[in-house]
Design an enzyme around this catalytic site. Structure first.
Site, PDB file in Angstrom:
ATOM      1  CD1 TRP A 248      46.078  40.812  38.533  1.00 50.39           C
ATOM      2  CD2 TRP A 248      44.114  41.629  37.839  1.00 50.39           C
ATOM      3  NE1 TRP A 248      45.284  41.026  39.645  1.00 50.39           N
ATOM      4  CE2 TRP A 248      44.086  41.522  39.247  1.00 50.39           C
ATOM      5  CE3 TRP A 248      42.983  42.113  37.172  1.00 50.39           C
ATOM      6  CZ2 TRP A 248      42.961  41.896  40.001  1.00 50.39           C
ATOM      7  CZ3 TRP A 248      41.872  42.476  37.911  1.00 50.39           C
ATOM      8  CH2 TRP A 248      41.868  42.371  39.317  1.00 50.39           C
ATOM      9  CG  ASP A 249      49.398  38.581  32.133  1.00 47.96           C
ATOM     10  OD1 ASP A 249      49.571  39.789  31.885  1.00 47.96           O
ATOM     11  OD2 ASP A 249      50.312  37.825  32.520  1.00 47.96           O
ATOM     12  CB  ILE A 250      43.391  35.670  31.819  1.00 48.90           C
ATOM     13  CG1 ILE A 250      44.463  34.559  31.811  1.00 48.90           C
ATOM     14  CG2 ILE A 250      42.075  35.161  31.225  1.00 48.90           C
ATOM     15  CD1 ILE A 250      44.178  33.431  32.786  1.00 48.90           C
TER      16      ILE A 250
END
Lengths: 416, 416
Positions: A166-168
């Site tokens: 999700w960060d990516i």
């Protein structure tokens, strides 16, 4: 390698962790002049694992390649004023500024304060939750349902994925948002106040992938299917001597290639006539996945990895080998200098190592070398001079007052 | 909700699976006029699971919201010529065209053919491998090392993650690349031939996250640590009655909040003096993760989920609950109409359901309603008229010749 796609765009970044630094890295490696605002001594994630023996973080230096760093005391009003000045600085010849990228929602860097300096400012703030609540990749992941169906998990025994997916996604989405807002400003002169929350992105993805409609309309959650691919055929298999391999037959072409490579055409036909499945249909391949896997297992188990690889490639099967990063470095030519996205760079405090520029390839356009991450404050004097136009005397005064610092104050630099 | 950030940009998409449709969805939901080229009867992924009882795919309709569809016979030269004409059509009042997004590298749609029609054309092609080899999310994932360290896995027993994380990253990255290339064209007039490979993106990410430098310089692969967060403290815990929860103490603030919420200050101090760890340091929290988890477990196990939630929120702990999508729909207010990113839409062949617009929020800018996915060919006549300027008679001829079709030929539409 990097490209000059965004040449002349100047972005100020005040960030930590993965998403916002990745967004900044993406802009920087595509040609933007990315100025990181760093705390003197380093921010919240400057020492994050893994680290070199001398203390420099390979995580931080990985995500902050290709950026300039100015080190500022952000607890003092004069330091904060410098940051606002950098964001609000007017365009100069060849430098289009007025863009802030951050995940630190701090009142002294609020959009309206910056807009008062520069009416067309673009700010992009990455948040945990859209309502202001705190969240990180892992605390969003658990709410999406994926850990309950990963690796044969159950809701009572969830399995977290390790990749900060999700960060990516959030980092690339934020880079898109900045580029789109800059494109609009180019046409219309308007700035923008952009906010992107990790959990909004994850929940939106549940809608985009059909998971949400499935839950609402069909009243079903995805099944927990171990290493199988959902919706078609795909699974991992052990080879006789080497790494496991992942093979998929999602499209009809992929499925025919797999059946031919493993020479199971007759067995598949027998399975079809015994069960009534039509395995040319991907959904029926999914239903029959265990029976298909049982047909294929002996073929892989009887062959060495090298032979498996040769035959699968000959038949243009869609497949891959399971490897650890060290194994991939040794064995996968795509992860090394024969792939033009890679080059060797020298990162201060780390040494010389393989590093990636941008994954994007632009045909017929000059590549520029990848640049390593700076030490904290490496570019302090240069940024104060070329963005704010400060004279040497004023820069010296800021150093003497402890408002700014150069790389000698980086804690990972050893005293000589 | 969607925004008009890219208003007036016209993009032609010829795609299947996740990454390219997601890139197109992202552009479309941010205001671009996204024209999908569909095969009459549907392409390779038109029936992908999950499906409604009548056959319409919730996966396809999720990823193709907010797009227009023109259905064309792509096996005939005249059909292919129509596609090239759509991509190469000149700008009109309020419509900036000349952009192709695809993951289908077909010779009849090659960049140079399109550039011959429109010198400033931008094409973005998503590939499996950069060298032209075939790959999908799963066959790239296995090569990154993550399955070997997920859920307590070993290299011999890898665990695949279920979320198509590389597809998602690739989709947003491609949307960024298109926006950046459009921004450059706006300034310089230059087109671009962009290629983005799934495995290049994944391998570049290994560099950006420090994994590659760790493998090369420290000669170590990441450990397999189950549901723990790497590099700091974070893990899942069972509550007395309800769903498990994920809690993290990555930053110092998060760690102090967790210790206070669970009232383990004295126990943590005792652990520090017994072991010599300084748990104010995130890396030492990672080393001591099992001992910390053992201190926290009884607190969670003794409390109902509702009480756990209340106390964690009071202390502003960073945490989340594990839920399946159905549970999240029932219990998480962020996943529903009280979150402005969601609204109810009516998708033909599916019905009325909750759906997400863009996750991005633009302050003080009007939101536009989210639009559902079309049936195949819903916009055939309109697109031929308003992009190519074809008169009604010519459109009728194309229908009669079977070169194009309208929504009545969509296989998920039942005959009346």
């Amino acid at each position: 390698m990097t490209y000059a796609l965004l040449q002349g765009l100047r972005v100020v970044e005040s960030s930590a962790f993965v998403a916002a630094p990745l967004a900044g890295l993406t802009l920087a490696q595509h040609g933007a002049d990315l100025i990181r605002i760093d705390r003197i001594g380093g921010g919240i994630d400057y020492g994050r694992l893994p680290r070199m023996p001398d203390g420099r973080s390979l995580y931080w230096t990985g995500l902050n390649k290709a950026k300039r760093s100015i080190a500022i005391d952000l607890d003092r009003p004069e330091g904060r004023e410098l940051v606002r000045s950098l964001v609000g600085a007017p365009d100069a010849a060849g430098a289009r500024g007025g863009v802030l990228l951050t995940n630190i929602g701090t009142p002294w860097l609020a959009h309206e304060l910056l807009r008062a300096r520069r009416a067309d400012v673009i700010t992009c703030t990455i948040q945990g939750h859209g309502d202001g609540g705190t969240a990180v990749d892992y605390t969003v992941l658990c709410a999406t349902g994926y850990p309950a169906v990963t690796g044969g998990a159950t809701p009572a025994r969830p399995v977290n994925q390790v990749l900060p997916a999700w960060d990516i996604a959030c980092g690339y989405h934020a880079a898109f948002a900045v580029a789109a807002a800059v494109e609009r400003r180019q046409r219309s002169g308007h700035g923008a106040e952009l906010k992107l929350a990790l959990s909004d992105l994850a929940y939106a993805m549940l809608s985009h992938l059909g998971v949400l409609a499935e839950a609402e309309l069909l009243q079903q959650d995805r099944p927990s299917i171990g290493n199988h691919v959902y919706g078609a055929f795909g699974r991992d298999f052990a080879t006789a001597d080497g790494p496991r391999v992942m093979v998929v037959g999602i499209s009809a072409t992929q499925w025919r290639a797999l059946v031919a490579a493993c020479d199971v055409g007759a067995a598949v036909a027998a399975l079809e006539s015994r069960t009534g499945f039509d395995l040319s249909d991907e959904a029926q391949r999914f239903e029959a996945r265990d029976a298909i896997a049982a047909l294929l297992e002996p073929w892989f188990a009887a062959r060495a990895h090298a032979e498996v690889a040769r035959v699968l490639d000959e038949h243009r099967v869609c497949w891959g080998s399971y490897r650890t990063p060290r194994e991939a470095l040794r064995e996968d030519p795509r992860l090394g200098l024969s792939n033009p996205i890679f080059e060797r760079i020298a990162t201060p405090g780390v040494g010389t190592h393989l590093a990636a520029g941008v994954a994007l390839r632009l045909a017929d356009e000059p590549r520029r070398p990848a640049r390593p991450a700076p030490l904290l404050g490496t570019d302090t004097d240069e940024v104060l001079h070329d963005v704010l136009g400060l004279a040497a005397g004023e820069v010296g005064r800021l150093h003497d007052a402890g408002i700014v610092a150069g790389p000698e104050r980086d804690p990972t630099v050893k005293p000589r």
